[in-house]
Scaffold this motif. Structure first.
Motif, PDB file in Angstrom:
ATOM      1  N   ARG A  60       0.799  -1.227   0.000  1.00 39.99           N
ATOM      2  CA  ARG A  60       0.000   0.000   0.000  1.00 39.99           C
ATOM      3  C   ARG A  60       0.831   1.278   0.000  1.00 39.99           C
ATOM      4  NH1 ARG A  60      -0.327  -1.890   5.285  1.00 39.99           N
ATOM      5  NH2 ARG A  60       0.112  -0.363   6.928  1.00 39.99           N
ATOM      6  N   THR A  61       2.134   1.182   0.319  1.00 36.77           N
ATOM      7  CA  THR A  61       2.955   2.390   0.338  1.00 36.77           C
ATOM      8  C   THR A  61       3.993   2.419  -0.779  1.00 36.77           C
ATOM      9  OG1 THR A  61       4.569   1.436   1.882  1.00 36.77           O
ATOM     10  CG2 THR A  61       2.667   2.600   2.838  1.00 36.77           C
ATOM     11  N   TRP A  62       4.203   1.297  -1.460  1.00 34.93           N
ATOM     12  CA  TRP A  62       5.099   1.219  -2.608  1.00 34.93           C
ATOM     13  C   TRP A  62       4.364   0.613  -3.795  1.00 34.93           C
ATOM     14  CZ3 TRP A  62      10.723   1.736  -3.053  1.00 34.93           C
ATOM     15  CH2 TRP A  62      11.281   2.438  -1.960  1.00 34.93           C
ATOM     16  N   GLU A  63       4.924   0.777  -4.979  1.00 31.77           N
ATOM     17  CA  GLU A  63       4.398   0.171  -6.203  1.00 31.77           C
ATOM     18  C   GLU A  63       5.511  -0.637  -6.864  1.00 31.77           C
ATOM     19  OE1 GLU A  63       1.358   3.447  -8.010  1.00 31.77           O
ATOM     20  OE2 GLU A  63       3.487   3.991  -8.031  1.00 31.77           O
ATOM     21  N   HIS A  64       5.107  -1.629  -7.653  1.00 31.41           N
ATOM     22  CA  HIS A  64       6.087  -2.388  -8.424  1.00 31.41           C
ATOM     23  C   HIS A  64       5.581  -2.584  -9.842  1.00 31.41           C
ATOM     24  CE1 HIS A  64       3.446  -5.342  -6.401  1.00 31.41           C
ATOM     25  NE2 HIS A  64       3.633  -6.111  -7.465  1.00 31.41           N
TER      26      HIS A  64
END
Length: 208
Positions: free
Chosen positions: A181-185
Motif C-alpha cells: 500500500r505504500t510502494w508500487e512495483h
C-alpha cells in the motif's frame, strides 16, 4: 513465442529448493521491506518448460479508461485448495509459510502465475492492494523462472529512488510490511531482446 535460453549456471535436471538462510532484507520507507534470494530454486529452467507447456494459460481483456485492451501477459490463478501445477511449487509455498509463520501470522494460500512471453509483455505500476493489502501489512512472495526481467519498485506517490532487481532462473523476492500500500512495483516493457519469464506469486488469503 520466444524460446527460453537456458542458464549456463543452472544445469540441473530437476528443480530443487535451496535453503532460505541466504535471504537478504532491505528496509524501505514507510514500514515496507523486501527480502531477496537469487537462485532459491535450482533447476528452474526445466520447471519453466513444464509450466509453459502444462499450465492452462489464458488471455484477459480489461477496461482501460474508454476502451477494452488486452492484458500484456498470460495468466493463471490457483485459489485455496486447488492443486498447484508442479510439486515443487507446493513445496515452495509450504517452505515460505513455515519460514515467515511468526512474522506473517498466517500461511501463503494462493498462487498467481504470469507468463511474460517477450519484451512486449509487462505489468504497469501497481500494488497488490485490491484486498487486505490495502489496509494491513502483508506479504507477497514471487518466485521467477525463465529469463531475467527487471522488476522495479518505487514509493507510491513518488518522491523516492526507484529500486531495480533482475529476476529469473529461480530467484525469489518477498515484499513485506506496508509494501503493497505504500510502494508500487512494475515489470516494464523493453525493446531489448529478452527471453520468456514466468512469475509465481504466493499470497495469503484475501490479498490480490
Amino acid at each position: 513465442m520466444t524460446a527460453l535460453q537456458a542458464s549456463l549456471f543452472d544445469q540441473v535436471d530437476e528443480p530443487a529448493l535451496t535453503a532460505l538462510t541466504g535471504l537478504r532484507r532491505t528496509s524501505l520507507s514507510r514500514g515496507a521491506w523486501i527480502d531477496v534470494l537469487p537462485g532459491w530454486l535450482s533447476g528452474a529452467d526445466p520447471l519453466f518448460d513444464r509450466l509453459a507447456a502444462d499450465v492452462p494459460w489464458r488471455e484477459e481483456r480489461r477496461q482501460m479508461y474508454d476502451r477494452v485492451v488486452d492484458v500484456p501477459r498470460l495468466l493463471c490463478f490457483y485459489d485455496e485448495g486447488t492443486p498447484l501445477p508442479d510439486p515443487v511449487l507446493t513445496e515452495a509455498k509450504a517452505t515460505l509459510s513455515a519460514h515467515y509463520a511468526e512474522e506473517l501470522g498466517e500461511p501463503f494460500r494462493t498462487a498467481g502465475l504470469c507468463y511474460y512471453r517477450d519484451g512486449r509483455d509487462s505489468v504497469a505500476w501497481h500494488g497488490d492492494n485490491l484486498g487486505r493489502g490495502n489496509t494491513v501489512d502483508t506479504m507477497v512472495a514471487i518466485l521467477s523462472v525463465g529469463a531475467p526481467r527487471a522488476l522495479l519498485l518505487r514509493p507510491r506517490g513518488g518522491g523516492g529512488e526507484t529500486i531495480r532487481h533482475q529476476l529469473g532462473h529461480g530467484d525469489l523476492i518477498v515484499m513485506g510490511g506496508s509494501c503493497q500500500r505504500t510502494w508500487e512495483h512494475a515489470i516494464p516493457k523493453t525493446t531489448k531482446y529478452v527471453g520468456p519469464r514466468i512469475s509465481i506469486q504466493f499470497r495469503p488469503r484475501g490479498v490480490r
